[in-house]
Write a protein that holds these residues in place. Structure first.
Motif, PDB file in Angstrom:
ATOM      1  N   GLU A  35      49.628  37.232 -30.480  1.00 57.97           N
ATOM      2  CA  GLU A  35      48.656  36.997 -29.567  1.00 57.97           C
ATOM      3  C   GLU A  35      47.534  37.775 -29.669  1.00 57.97           C
ATOM      4  O   GLU A  35      46.369  37.339 -29.488  1.00 57.97           O
ATOM      5  N   GLU A  36      47.689  39.181 -29.711  1.00 54.68           N
ATOM      6  CA  GLU A  36      46.291  39.868 -29.371  1.00 54.68           C
ATOM      7  C   GLU A  36      45.803  39.797 -30.698  1.00 54.68           C
ATOM      8  O   GLU A  36      44.366  39.871 -30.657  1.00 54.68           O
ATOM      9  N   SER A  37      45.913  39.212 -31.807  1.00 57.49           N
ATOM     10  CA  SER A  37      44.797  39.353 -33.270  1.00 57.49           C
ATOM     11  C   SER A  37      44.044  38.130 -32.799  1.00 57.49           C
ATOM     12  O   SER A  37      43.051  38.356 -33.623  1.00 57.49           O
ATOM     13  N   PHE A  38      44.272  37.350 -31.969  1.00 56.18           N
ATOM     14  CA  PHE A  38      43.309  36.142 -32.035  1.00 56.18           C
ATOM     15  C   PHE A  38      41.988  36.556 -31.275  1.00 56.18           C
ATOM     16  O   PHE A  38      40.983  35.800 -31.521  1.00 56.18           O
ATOM     17  N   GLU A  81      41.551  36.885 -59.186  1.00 64.04           N
ATOM     18  CA  GLU A  81      42.843  36.655 -59.494  1.00 64.04           C
ATOM     19  C   GLU A  81      43.234  35.431 -59.106  1.00 64.04           C
ATOM     20  O   GLU A  81      44.312  34.611 -59.557  1.00 64.04           O
ATOM     21  N   SER A  82      42.648  34.605 -57.824  1.00 63.68           N
ATOM     22  CA  SER A  82      42.832  33.409 -57.337  1.00 63.68           C
ATOM     23  C   SER A  82      42.204  33.389 -55.908  1.00 63.68           C
ATOM     24  O   SER A  82      41.100  33.439 -55.694  1.00 63.68           O
ATOM     25  N   HIS A  83      43.296  33.350 -55.024  1.00 67.15           N
ATOM     26  CA  HIS A  83      42.716  33.464 -53.535  1.00 67.15           C
ATOM     27  C   HIS A  83      43.817  33.987 -52.618  1.00 67.15           C
ATOM     28  O   HIS A  83      44.872  34.064 -52.845  1.00 67.15           O
ATOM     29  N   PHE A  84      43.056  34.067 -51.537  1.00 64.41           N
ATOM     30  CA  PHE A  84      43.756  34.548 -50.206  1.00 64.41           C
ATOM     31  C   PHE A  84      43.523  33.842 -48.847  1.00 64.41           C
ATOM     32  O   PHE A  84      42.175  33.882 -48.696  1.00 64.41           O
ATOM     33  N   THR A  85      44.307  33.117 -48.182  1.00 57.13           N
ATOM     34  CA  THR A  85      43.704  32.423 -47.084  1.00 57.13           C
ATOM     35  C   THR A  85      44.695  32.850 -45.850  1.00 57.13           C
ATOM     36  O   THR A  85      45.695  33.076 -45.886  1.00 57.13           O
ATOM     37  N   LEU A  86      43.786  32.681 -44.584  1.00 58.51           N
ATOM     38  CA  LEU A  86      44.483  32.740 -43.258  1.00 58.51           C
ATOM     39  C   LEU A  86      44.031  31.540 -42.720  1.00 58.51           C
ATOM     40  O   LEU A  86      42.881  31.005 -42.671  1.00 58.51           O
ATOM     41  N   HIS A  87      44.890  30.791 -41.774  1.00 55.12           N
ATOM     42  CA  HIS A  87      44.612  29.788 -40.938  1.00 55.12           C
ATOM     43  C   HIS A  87      45.554  30.157 -39.490  1.00 55.12           C
ATOM     44  O   HIS A  87      46.577  30.494 -39.576  1.00 55.12           O
ATOM     45  N   SER A  88      44.543  30.029 -38.614  1.00 51.98           N
ATOM     46  CA  SER A  88      45.239  30.284 -37.391  1.00 51.98           C
ATOM     47  C   SER A  88      45.387  29.288 -36.237  1.00 51.98           C
ATOM     48  O   SER A  88      44.564  28.454 -36.329  1.00 51.98           O
ATOM     49  N   TRP A  89      46.161  29.354 -35.393  1.00 53.13           N
ATOM     50  CA  TRP A  89      46.450  28.399 -34.215  1.00 53.13           C
ATOM     51  C   TRP A  89      46.780  29.176 -33.120  1.00 53.13           C
ATOM     52  O   TRP A  89      48.026  29.382 -32.787  1.00 53.13           O
ATOM     53  N   PRO A  90      45.796  29.671 -32.396  1.00 53.25           N
ATOM     54  CA  PRO A  90      46.112  30.609 -31.265  1.00 53.25           C
ATOM     55  C   PRO A  90      46.878  29.877 -30.149  1.00 53.25           C
ATOM     56  O   PRO A  90      47.756  30.525 -29.398  1.00 53.25           O
ATOM     57  N   GLU A  91      46.479  28.507 -30.013  1.00 54.31           N
ATOM     58  CA  GLU A  91      47.410  27.814 -28.689  1.00 54.31           C
ATOM     59  C   GLU A  91      49.006  27.938 -29.032  1.00 54.31           C
ATOM     60  O   GLU A  91      49.803  27.602 -28.208  1.00 54.31           O
TER      61      GLU A  91
END
Length: 135
Positions: A35-38, A81-91
């Motif tokens: 929760e806190e990081s959103f 070197e390629s990729h790094f991804t983040l996807h968030s769903w706070p709900e």
């Protein structure tokens, strides 16, 4: 068997090894209850994730951050070197992570694991599901 036959056989065997040797490390993870990081700002997240990439000795080419409703976001860092991804769903108090690095010329798997540990410590989820694929 003459010398040329031996060289040709050795070359074929070396190529078979090179073809079958994993060339990619792919870490897929799901972070639950974070929760806190959103409520962190886009600039702060960009700064922290770029710092973690640098500390893991990976090379960032560029990044892009896209905000959605309710503080959800997609963040992509294109790596040499390629990729790094983040996807968030706070709900849902949920975030996915994807780290994909090439190991073809240089073994980068430890760098990928180092980046994963830094990000996991930053988000501090109560539960992590992680899958590692060697391709």
């Amino acid at each position: 068997m003459n010398w040329n036959d031996y060289i040709n056989l050795k070359f074929k065997n070396d190529n078979i090894f090179a073809i079958n040797k994993p060339k990619w490390t792919h870490i897929l993870a799901e972070f639950y209850w974070i929760e806190e990081s959103f409520w962190l700002t886009e600039d702060y997240l960009k700064e922290k994730m770029s710092l973690f990439v640098k500390q893991a000795n990976l090379f960032e080419l560029w990044n892009i951050f896209h905000s959605f409703w309710e503080n959800s976001y997609t963040f992509v860092i294109c790596l040499a070197e390629s990729h790094f991804t983040l996807h968030s769903w706070p709900e849902d108090n949920y975030l996915t992570l994807d780290i994909f690095v090439c190991d073809y010329k240089k073994d980068n798997k430890e760098k990928a694991f180092d980046l994963f540990e830094k990000v996991a410590k930053f988000y501090n989820p109560k539960h992590i599901e992680k899958k590692i694929i060697y391709r």
